[in-house]
Enzyme design. Structure first.
Site, short mmCIF file in Angstrom:
data_model
loop_
_atom_site.label_atom_id
_atom_site.label_comp_id
_atom_site.label_asym_id
_atom_site.label_seq_id
_atom_site.Cartn_x
_atom_site.Cartn_y
_atom_site.Cartn_z
N ASP A 67 0.84 -1.22 0.00
CA ASP A 67 0.00 0.00 0.00
C ASP A 67 0.87 1.26 0.00
OD1 ASP A 67 0.74 -0.50 2.68
OD2 ASP A 67 -1.20 0.07 3.51
N ASP A 231 -5.28 0.05 5.99
CA ASP A 231 -6.06 -0.26 7.18
C ASP A 231 -7.16 0.76 7.40
OD1 ASP A 231 -4.09 -2.04 7.30
OD2 ASP A 231 -3.12 -1.24 9.09
#
Ligand code: NG1
Length: 538
Positions: A67, A231
């Site tokens: 990410d 997240d």
């Protein structure tokens, strides 16, 4: 993108649990916990909370440590969550109230976590708020502070309405996401605390889900880890029963991915989470683990780009995804579609192989070698790559890290393709088969191997647990989250879930002495749950 996963959608405010949990069993199991939180709040603070902020943890199905290189990932929210009951406690009563925020009293239902009391200060109305956060220790209060700090500087800064004063807040936290386990308890804490301060200061409606993801990413960095946005996106944007394909470049985008289903329970996939019981404290180990990987992947991007004659400004630190886009001449702001992205990744993996030595091969480059390979002078290099983050290493393994990131980004797209193909229904029948599960499982196994060997973010216990899981009938098993400890996720057929868990208990030594309740805490089947929201009490 369906409306529910729209990053432009407002943050939901709900007034009943059936807007949060989608089945009667979960609602009845959860309501005791919610009521207990409300009662405890009243006992401690002498009045009822006005709201409860909820943010779930997440399991990452595939796409680890990519990410922050700005490649897409495929997580899902889990039902386990952080709840924060809140009520306003007034604005500052100090002599010069514009220089000091309202007081925050933060308590945790879990007695292991000490209460925190703090206020934020600023020199004058036009300066930034000051709220020290100790980055060397893991303290739950740091996550609360991080949420508060973000809200203060976003909404109570001189560029916004100067005369508004931030409310003080009493808050009580309870959580069912284990910490340090790769299920993102930290992001859930930051999202829930940010939501708490937003709602009490009447700012919730000023942010979309996408804005909240960005704000909570910034907030979490204040605790000391330079995380990507996976997240926070999973915790905020997730929808019940769907995984999320989250992409970050050129913009944050979330696509709902229905997981394969079958009319036969033999081929119905279930994801089982198992905690290795090795606690990985990301904040404390950041210099030698997480943050070091952030730097290694960034420098790898520059060295690869430079070798491929991609234009990179001396002060820039582009990610691997940005280098790929530039190399493919993707117009600024344009989204590279999944098929072109796959082709580009395959080509770039080939180039990475042929540049293996330049990237330090298996043993990595010393700092000197790294600076040399970057083409920057020592001072410039330090300014761009080391001045904003603390790392500690003798060797920097650019080849291994880049190969992991690029191959993992490809696996995410392949996983997504299998899910999409298998859930395309013919005559209302979903067509998941053993082959579907085997192909997904293979990608998960490859992902684990890459994490272990190339990214070096596994540990012996995670390797053992994933191998035990495969032996116990999982189609695939991998570490989930940052690694170095924490949880695994395994793909198991619905028919085999109970026997699978039993076999893990027998084979993984730390589980052997556990009774059923203890085991349920650490090994559990999960299905995608809904994203963050605020519950409004009467
Ligand atoms: P967890 O498992 O929550 O520590 C971390 C990062 C993610 C991602 C994963 C690895 C935070 C808050 N999250 O997750 O952004 O990079 O590692 O894929 O640091």
């Amino acid at each position: 993108m369906s409306n529910g996963t729209d990053a432009h959608a407002p943050i939901p405010t709900v007034t009943s649990l059936d807007e949060i949990y989608d089945n009667v069993e979960t609602i009845s199991a959860q309501s005791g916990r919610w009521n207990n939180l409300i009662d405890e709040f009243e006992k401690r603070f002498g009045r009822k909370p006005t709201h409860i902020a909820r943010a779930p943890g997440r399991v990452n199905l595939i796409g680890e440590h990519i990410d922050y290189a700005l490649f897409g990932v495929l997580p899902a929210a889990i039902e386990r969550d952080i709840l924060i009951a809140v009520a306003p406690s007034g604005t500052s009563d100090s002599a010069d109230a514009t220089k000091s925020s309202g007081p925050i009293q933060a308590q945790n239902l879990d007695e292991r976590f000490q209460p925190h009391e703090f206020t934020a200060e600023r020199h004058d109305e036009t300066s930034e708020w000051h709220l020290p956060i100790d980055k060397t220790k893991l303290a739950w209060g740091s996550y609360v502070k991080a949420g508060y700090f973000g809200v203060l500087n976003r909404f109570f800064h001189h560029t916004s309405k100067e005369l508004e004063r931030p409310q003080g807040v009493d808050l009580l936290v309870t959580g069912s996401v284990p910490s340090g386990a790769g299920l993102s308890s930290s992001a859930a804490m930051v999202v829930a605390s940010t939501l708490s301060f937003l709602v009490i200061n009447d700012k919730l409606h000023e942010l979309t889900k996408g804005n909240l993801v960005e704000l909570t990413m910034e907030n979490e960095k204040r605790v000391g880890v330079n995380s990507g946005g996976m997240d926070q996106a999973a915790s905020v944007i997730s929808m019940t029963n769907e995984a999320l394909h989250v992409t970050f470049h050129p913009n944050l985008h979330a696509e709902a991915i229905a997981l394969p289903k079958s009319t036969s329970p033999d081929f119905n996939p279930v994801f089982v989470i198992a905690n290795s019981l090795v606690v990985s404290d990301k904040v404390v180990s950041a210099k030698t683990q997480y943050n070091l990987r952030v730097v290694e992947t960034l420098v790898a991007a520059r060295v690869l780009g430079r070798s491929l004659h991609v234009q990179i400004g001396p002060e820039e630190k582009p990610t691997l995804k940005e280098i790929l886009d530039r190399w493919l001449n993707v117009q600024h702001g344009t989204v590279l579609g999944p098929d072109d992205l796959k082709d580009g990744l395959i080509r770039l993996i080939r180039e990475t192989e042929s540049l293996k030595d330049t990237l330090g091969a298996d043993d990595g480059l010393t700092l000197e070698g790294l600076i040399h390979a970057s083409g920057l002078g020592p001072r410039e290099f330090r300014d761009v790559y080391l001045s904003w983050i603390e790392v500690d290493a003798t060797h920097f393994k650019l080849y291994k890290r880049a190969k992991h990131v690029l191959s993992e980004a490809l696996r995410v797209l392949q996983f997504r393709d299998i899910c999409i193909a298998s859930t395309q229904v013919a005559g209302g029948e979903s067509n998941a088969s053993a082959d579907t599960l085997e192909r997904l499982g293979t990608l998960m196994n490859e992902s684990h191997l890459s994490c272990a060997e190339l990214f070096e973010c596994s540990c012996p216990e995670l390797d053992e647990l994933t191998s035990v899981a495969r032996g116990a009938g999982a189609y695939g098993s991998r570490l989930t989250g940052a690694g170095w400890g924490g949880c695994t996720v395994s793909l198991v057929s619905e028919t085999n879930v109970d026997s699978f868990i039993q076999k893990l208990k027998e084979a993984y030594t730390p589980y052997r002495a556990m009774d059923d309740d203890q085991l349920r805490e650490v090994v559990f089947a999960t299905k995608p749950g809904g994203g963050a929201c605020v519950f409004k009490l009467d």
